[in-house]
Design an enzyme around this catalytic site. Structure first.
Site, short mmCIF file in Angstrom:
data_model
loop_
_atom_site.label_atom_id
_atom_site.label_comp_id
_atom_site.label_asym_id
_atom_site.label_seq_id
_atom_site.Cartn_x
_atom_site.Cartn_y
_atom_site.Cartn_z
N GLY A 46 0.83 -1.19 0.00
CA GLY A 46 0.00 0.00 0.00
C GLY A 46 0.87 1.24 0.00
N GLN A 51 3.03 9.97 0.85
CA GLN A 51 4.32 9.30 1.06
C GLN A 51 5.30 9.59 -0.07
OE1 GLN A 51 2.26 5.36 2.11
NE2 GLN A 51 4.25 5.23 3.16
N CYS A 94 5.72 0.01 7.38
CA CYS A 94 5.39 1.17 6.56
C CYS A 94 6.61 1.55 5.72
CB CYS A 94 4.99 2.35 7.46
SG CYS A 94 4.53 3.84 6.59
N LEU A 95 6.36 1.86 4.45
CA LEU A 95 7.46 2.26 3.57
C LEU A 95 8.11 3.56 4.03
CD1 LEU A 95 5.89 1.37 0.11
CD2 LEU A 95 7.53 0.03 1.46
N HIS A 136 -4.68 1.65 7.25
CA HIS A 136 -3.33 2.19 7.37
C HIS A 136 -3.12 3.32 6.36
CE1 HIS A 136 1.19 1.50 7.85
NE2 HIS A 136 1.13 2.22 6.74
N GLU A 137 -3.52 3.09 5.11
CA GLU A 137 -3.30 4.09 4.06
C GLU A 137 -4.22 5.30 4.23
OE1 GLU A 137 -0.62 3.87 2.47
OE2 GLU A 137 -0.26 1.77 2.96
N HIS A 140 -2.75 7.64 6.63
CA HIS A 140 -1.73 8.51 6.02
C HIS A 140 -2.35 9.79 5.47
CE1 HIS A 140 2.17 6.60 6.14
NE2 HIS A 140 1.68 5.45 5.72
#
Length: 172
Positions: A46, A51, A94-95, A136-137, A140
């Site tokens: 994701g 991000q 997380c990226l 989660h996304e 963000h």
């Protein structure tokens, strides 16, 4: 398609509220393509536009496992319209917080309304890893990181570690 640079904490942009997409045009479609390219390259399941430094309410998701056909899903202006009282716990990463994982408790099932890349309103019910990833996304897009769902002590340690790394990188 372009692989974009993924922002890493303590980057302040990650804490900002993303603006709704007013019109789905070629710029938004290009952003979605780049986000999928970036997400698959990372590799991740994701990615939120913020991000990659774009403050728009766009997320890309693909929770297909290795060996399965890809199932890319772009959600524009996503909103959770229902959430189960039942919860589940997943080890999240997380990226934007590379190589750090922690167990997070979230609703086990959610219903989400969003626009697809054609501008059509869609709804999807998500459960399991897909539900966790969607939540989660969407977090963000609201300036919330998964570490905000863990203890203050653990969160402070992670932020301190990444702040120190960013300082060393800036000095190098």
């Amino acid at each position: 398609m372009t692989i974009r640079r993924i922002l890493i904490i303590p980057e302040p942009k990650l804490r900002t509220l993303s603006a709704p997409v007013e019109k789905i045009d070629s710029e938004v479609r290009k952003l979605v393509e780049d986000m999928f390219e970036t997400m698959y390259d990372a590799p991740g399941i994701g990615l939120a536009a913020i991000q990659v430094g774009v403050q728009r309410r766009v997320i890309t998701i693909d929770v297909a496992r290795d060996g399965e056909n890809k199932k890319p899903l772009a959600l524009i202006n996503p909103e959770i319209i229902a959430a189960s009282e039942e919860t589940s716990i997943y080890s999240e990463g997380c990226l934007s917080i590379p190589e750090y994982y922690e167990e997070v408790e979230r609703p086990a099932k959610v219903a989400v309304r969003f626009l697809d890349v054609e501008g059509k309103t869609r709804e999807v019910e998500a459960e399991g890893l897909f539900a966790t990833c969607v939540q989660h996304e969407i977090d963000h897009l609201n300036g919330v990181l998964f570490i905000d769902h863990i203890s203050k002590l653990k969160r402070d340690r992670v932020i301190k570690k990444f702040t120190k790394q960013a300082k060393h990188k800036a000095e190098a």
